[in-house]
Motif scaffolding. Structure first.
Motif, short mmCIF file in Angstrom:
data_model
loop_
_atom_site.label_atom_id
_atom_site.label_comp_id
_atom_site.label_asym_id
_atom_site.label_seq_id
_atom_site.Cartn_x
_atom_site.Cartn_y
_atom_site.Cartn_z
N ASP B 72 -61.82 -65.49 32.16
CA ASP B 72 -61.42 -64.93 30.86
C ASP B 72 -60.43 -63.78 31.03
N ALA B 75 -57.14 -65.19 32.16
CA ALA B 75 -56.44 -65.85 31.04
C ALA B 75 -55.80 -64.81 30.13
N LYS B 76 -56.57 -63.76 29.81
CA LYS B 76 -56.01 -62.71 28.95
C LYS B 76 -54.78 -62.10 29.60
N ASP B 79 -51.82 -64.78 29.86
CA ASP B 79 -51.31 -65.17 28.53
C ASP B 79 -50.51 -64.02 27.91
N ILE B 82 -46.81 -63.09 30.84
CA ILE B 82 -46.40 -64.36 31.43
C ILE B 82 -45.34 -64.15 32.50
N GLN B 308 -46.93 -69.12 34.69
CA GLN B 308 -47.63 -67.84 34.46
C GLN B 308 -47.95 -67.14 35.77
N LEU B 439 -53.80 -79.08 46.43
CA LEU B 439 -52.74 -79.31 45.44
C LEU B 439 -51.87 -78.07 45.25
N TYR B 442 -48.22 -78.47 44.75
CA TYR B 442 -47.82 -79.19 43.54
C TYR B 442 -47.33 -78.18 42.48
N TYR B 443 -48.01 -77.04 42.46
CA TYR B 443 -47.80 -76.07 41.37
C TYR B 443 -46.91 -74.89 41.78
N PRO B 447 -43.05 -74.23 36.94
CA PRO B 447 -43.59 -73.95 35.60
C PRO B 447 -45.04 -74.41 35.46
N ALA B 448 -45.53 -75.21 36.41
CA ALA B 448 -46.91 -75.70 36.34
C ALA B 448 -47.91 -74.70 36.91
N MET B 450 -49.77 -72.52 35.92
CA MET B 450 -50.42 -72.00 34.72
C MET B 450 -51.92 -71.94 35.01
N ILE B 451 -52.64 -71.20 34.23
CA ILE B 451 -54.08 -71.03 34.49
C ILE B 451 -54.83 -72.35 34.38
N THR B 452 -54.23 -73.33 33.75
CA THR B 452 -54.79 -74.68 33.69
C THR B 452 -55.25 -75.19 35.06
#
Lengths: 496, 496
Positions: B72, B75-76, B79, B82, B308, B439, B442-443, B447-448, B450-452
């Protein structure tokens, strides 16, 4: 991970307005049980007598003169004709190229048949989150999305994950941009309904635009385009619709749920123009005994204008034309005519395929079988079939000739393929390529649909499979038994 | 697939010019054999006596008050912040944010220490193949690439796959754009040398720009940025350098090898400005017995301006600050001081880390250990270690306290980590997080990032591992044995 994907890559169907969505296929795409086969020993023996020819075809494709040719021809085609969007001069140039190629490969009756197709142009497209912080968002506008005003539009954002959540928040939607963060719902059919219907449903509640999470199980900040269905009623506003990446959809959902106001600046200079003419293209090897009976192999030549459309569906086109070129090269002349069909405007709703059946309804009885490859030309597993049970038994028996490639998997469905749907509906036995396509939706309708995803030796195997089975079916002493001319089971239900 | 990636994600080292590449680390990053450990029974018993505290820490992170908190907070952070590119006001705002957070979490001595860092701005970047056909190419300019003229440049293309091929074709290079299609060469170190040295080597032969295939084993039309090394000599031209995608690099190679002339239109409005001030940031839990002895956990707060930087390296920053917040929350006060270090300007060559050691050489003896996470905060496997063999034995024994998380993997290398290299060089025992990062590339730098890509429960485990091991090392009755102050084995070789 995905497992077998027996359904089509198509997005939606159009007659003149986009009305019937791919879910129709998805939901009706049921696996059918097949009773044990009772083919006559004589027919089984006849099929097995093709083993030496089958081996020769496979050897030529995999180790012989055609080794590597499908990949090389595919690469030349997609490197030269990168954009094959429906309605563009580039698509027509690519059809000319393929017709020339079929002629040079010795096929006959090479011809195009006119089809009126939609013309939608992707203009500049960009989106930027400007509040609560600044981030550029990759987008891919949906055909046939309307554009924004030239200066773009700016809107506050509401993010939902489900239709239910949209319904709950409907009073908040007016004047806003609706973002769908539906995730990957286990299948393309389930997921893509948000792209197919998201803009129209948001517009009902007064949204000014809709941004939909891309339909893919895996993303590297990858936007996937596709089609969307507008409400055909003239008094429902058409709002701009585009896909965003999974990463950005999740980010927007997180920010929205923290209670922060999100504002996005969206510019899409997309526009729909008047319909234009395109063509379905054909090339043949004339049958020696029953030239009016046809076994056809097919793929669609149009593609979305992102990536090269190598997998969707130049691969399907090339294994079809190479299969016939290979048969021709070997000097084989089957009893029935073999035909390659290159469909146009599949992505905008099977437009070419539907026009063909409408024009040639009386000719459908001539088609002994129609093959289609449109879910990736990866390593072949076998074939899926739709049609009379006994016809399926014959296909299954013929497939055994390819056991050296381990591509004998067989399943019978009520419907297979995308473009061949209308022919199946008219009673033509339908056959669809089944490959190891677990990553198909990683690339689908995205800039990553480049020939990089395909492998030369796997393409050779697909060409071999295609050529072997279509040749044997075209040459058997008996035609495939077929369903009655109008098959109630595969009728498209009317939209509601 | 990649296996363990024990080396750094850094790109290159700078002093004032970018000179020492990451290959230095890669080549020197050797696994060391560790003789069987001979820790005293008393010390082993002491370490084991921490099991109940270790369990409490892990429980709090994974099931208790801190469950989900790292994700959390991460992410905060990402986000909201960035873009954290070195030299930008956005990076400084993110450092302010993290310092405020550390204060709110009850850490003391929260402070920033000034560091002069490079300032490079990514302007508009675009590339289009205009011959033999038109295709837009995704690019990602390399820091600190010079820009093109404002109107862009147009050049014929030469494509090579190896340095040898560049050498063979050197007479053709003058006035052209050199494209490297080197592929993924099995490791990041081997592959990224083309990005690190490609523009400089092409410039030697008169190239006007260089486009390098992105350093990744898997692509969805994904460009990866990173750093490049210009020749420091003032009479060697600096030419624009950018990464293209794997798909486009392969396409250009195919077209080039068919003998077709390729022309690319390249615009990069990137520019390097005067250096500016940034900060390394610190926060502490004061030690109760030996406040001048320090166990530090660290990550770098800066990131490339694509995605991010969630994985590279906000995850490392957050598990470090959350680990200390958790220790504080539990009211634990170790004998030694625990410190979180947030490095600045890692991506532009470990600038913050090097400045810190230069400024604080005399303080290095105070550091009992320094941890760094910079290769992804995925599911933890354990820790990598660099330092005295007996110190490694202690770390290995402490790791056993985390066996409930199955994160006890241990290996000893000559060097671990990226930013902590300079501290290791001064004799400080170094510890690097080892996770299931197959992986990662890969990121990486794309641009990939990201926190995803990260998971909440895995982040909790990393925070637990970080907190447990750093706390126990900070509280043990004995310090970690260390190498002599200047360790010949880990000296950076001078560039040639």
């Amino acid at each position: 991970m995905l497992t077998v994907i027996p359904f089509s890559c198509i997005t939606f169907l159009v007659a003149s307005t986009l009305a019937i969505s791919s879910e129709v296929f998805k939901e009706r795409n049921h696996l059918l049980t097949q009773e044990s086969c009772n083919l006559s020993l004589q027919l089984i023996a006849e099929i097995h007598s093709y083993q030496s020819i089958a081996t020769r075809i496979m050897d030529t494709a995999i180790n012989g003169d055609f080794k590597g040719r499908t990949y090389d021809e595919l690469a030349k085609f997609v490197d030269k004709h990168i954009n094959r969007l429906t309605g563009t001069p580039e698509l027509e140039a690519s059809i000319d190229y393929m017709m020339t190629k079929m002629m040079m490969d010795g096929l006959v009756n090479v011809r195009g048949e006119d089809v009126t197709v939609p013309r939608w142009i992707r203009g500049e497209e960009k989106a930027t989150m400007v509040e609560p912080t600044v981030k550029s968002l990759r987008i891919s506008g949906l055909g046939p999305s309307v554009g924004t005003p030239a200066e773009g539009l700016v809107g506050e954002v509401i993010v939902v994950r489900t239709w239910e959540e949209l319904e709950e928040k409907k009073d908040l939607v007016n004047g806003k941009i609706v973002v769908y963060n539906q995730g990957w719902l286990g299948s393309y059919g389930a997921t893509s309904q948000y792209r197919g219907n998201g803009p129209a449903r948001a517009a009902e509640f007064g949204a000014i635009a809709a941004l939909i999470e891309s339909a893919t199980p895996f993303s590297l900040d990858t936007p996937h385009t596709g089609g969307t269905n507008y409400d055909p009623s003239p008094n429902v506003t058409r709002i701009p619709g585009a896909c965003i990446t999974r990463e950005d959809a999740e980010m927007l959902y997180r920010i929205y749920n923290r209670g922060d106001k999100i504002v996005i600046n969206l510019t899409m200079l997309d526009q729909e123009l008047a319909p234009v003419l395109s063509r379905n293209a054909f090339g043949e090897i004339q049958g020696r005994s029953f030239p009016d009976e046809i076994v056809a192999v097919s793929g669609h030549v149009d593609a979305w204008d992102v990536g090269q459309g190598a997998m969707d569906d130049a691969g399907g086109v090339l294994i079809s034309t190479e299969a016939l070129a290979l048969i021709k090269h070997l000097g084989l002349v089957p009893r029935r005519t073999m035909q390659a069909i290159l469909w146009t405007a599949e992505e905008f709703g099977l437009v070419g395929a539907q026009a063909f059946v409408n024009e040639h309804k009386a000719d459908m009885i001539k088609y002994n079988a129609v093959f289609e490859s449109d879910i990736g030309t990866f390593k072949p597993r076998g074939l899926d079939f739709s049609g009379h049970e006994e016809a399926g038994c014959i296909v299954q028996e013929v497939l055994k000739l390819t056991s050296a490639m381990n591509s004998t998997a067989y399943a019978r469905y009520d419907v297979v393929g995308s473009d061949i749907f209308f022919m199946i509906q008219e009673g033509v036995p339908g056959i669809s390529l089944n490959t190891e396509n677990e990553l198909y939706f990683y690339y689908h309708h995205s800039p990553a649909d480049m020939i990089t995803v395909l492998k030369s030796d796997e393409l050779d195997m697909n060409t071999a499979l295609w050529a072997t089975v279509s040749y044997v079916l075209a040459d058997l002493s008996v035609p495939l038994p077929r369903e009655s001319a109008t098959n109630e089971h595969t009728k498209i239900p009317l939209p509601h």
